[in-house]
Design an enzyme around this catalytic site. Sequence first.
Site, mmCIF file in Angstrom:
data_model
loop_
_atom_site.group_PDB
_atom_site.id
_atom_site.type_symbol
_atom_site.label_atom_id
_atom_site.label_comp_id
_atom_site.label_asym_id
_atom_site.label_seq_id
_atom_site.Cartn_x
_atom_site.Cartn_y
_atom_site.Cartn_z
ATOM 1 C CG HIS A 148 -2.831 5.708 12.511
ATOM 2 N ND1 HIS A 148 -3.412 4.490 12.240
ATOM 3 C CD2 HIS A 148 -1.895 5.880 11.552
ATOM 4 C CE1 HIS A 148 -2.838 3.957 11.170
ATOM 5 N NE2 HIS A 148 -1.910 4.778 10.736
ATOM 6 C CG HIS A 205 -3.318 7.388 6.936
ATOM 7 N ND1 HIS A 205 -2.623 7.138 5.776
ATOM 8 C CD2 HIS A 205 -2.911 6.465 7.822
ATOM 9 C CE1 HIS A 205 -1.833 6.103 5.953
ATOM 10 N NE2 HIS A 205 -1.972 5.679 7.194
HETATM 11 P P1 AMP Z 1 -0.367 3.105 7.856
HETATM 12 O O1 AMP Z 1 0.331 1.812 8.177
HETATM 13 O O2 AMP Z 1 -0.009 4.228 8.754
HETATM 14 O O3 AMP Z 1 -0.221 3.462 6.371
HETATM 15 O O4 AMP Z 1 -1.885 2.831 8.148
HETATM 16 C C1 AMP Z 1 -2.799 2.344 7.241
HETATM 17 C C2 AMP Z 1 -4.034 1.994 8.044
HETATM 18 O O5 AMP Z 1 -5.128 1.941 7.167
HETATM 19 C C3 AMP Z 1 -3.972 0.633 8.753
HETATM 20 O O6 AMP Z 1 -4.204 0.827 10.145
HETATM 21 C C4 AMP Z 1 -5.095 -0.169 8.087
HETATM 22 O O7 AMP Z 1 -5.754 -1.006 9.006
HETATM 23 C C5 AMP Z 1 -6.006 0.925 7.589
HETATM 24 N N1 AMP Z 1 -6.815 0.602 6.423
HETATM 25 C C6 AMP Z 1 -6.380 0.085 5.249
HETATM 26 N N2 AMP Z 1 -7.416 -0.017 4.370
HETATM 27 C C7 AMP Z 1 -8.499 0.472 5.021
HETATM 28 C C8 AMP Z 1 -9.869 0.646 4.657
HETATM 29 N N3 AMP Z 1 -10.330 0.290 3.447
HETATM 30 N N4 AMP Z 1 -10.714 1.188 5.558
HETATM 31 C C9 AMP Z 1 -10.262 1.541 6.794
HETATM 32 N N5 AMP Z 1 -8.988 1.403 7.187
HETATM 33 C C10 AMP Z 1 -8.125 0.866 6.321
#
Ligand code: AMP
Length: 139
Positions: free
Chosen positions: A102, A100
Amino acid sequence: MDQDCIFCKIAQGSIPSSTIYEDDMFRVILDLSPAAAGHALVLPKKHFRNIFDIDEATASRLFVVAAKVARAMKASLNCDGMNIVQNNEEIAGQTVFHFHLHIIPRYKDDGQVIAWKPGSAKPEELQSIAAKIKVAMNE
Ligand code: AMP
Ligand code: ZN
């Protein structure tokens, strides 16, 4: 699709999300714990753990989508700037193991810090590291 992956389920639409964009390859959703208003995640519909296994077709379309979202956010949210962040593996802050990107709109006085500590390197160290990577680029 990975049956145990929450972002696969969100990307495929089987778990609801605040979707702001969707096409055949990507779904872009709002992060549940936003760093700032509009914080979004670009999710490929295909499962990749992270940048180390993403395919070329997905990688090459990724920034076309990201730029489209960024421009729409600038127009609609009136942000002052934007950070694009992408974490790979635990050491780098990855917590969800489905690729993903950001997209984090930034606002004056938002109080967020997205940073690293600048280090230092001698020119010969830079050359030696560059040489190693260049060899691997051609493998
Ligand atoms: P990372 O630390 O780069 O793996 O980012 C994961 C991101 O996913 C974090 O910013 C979380 O807040 C976000 N996240 C986790 N679960 C969900 C969800 N169900 N819907 C939307 N965002 C999520
Ligand atoms: Zn997945």
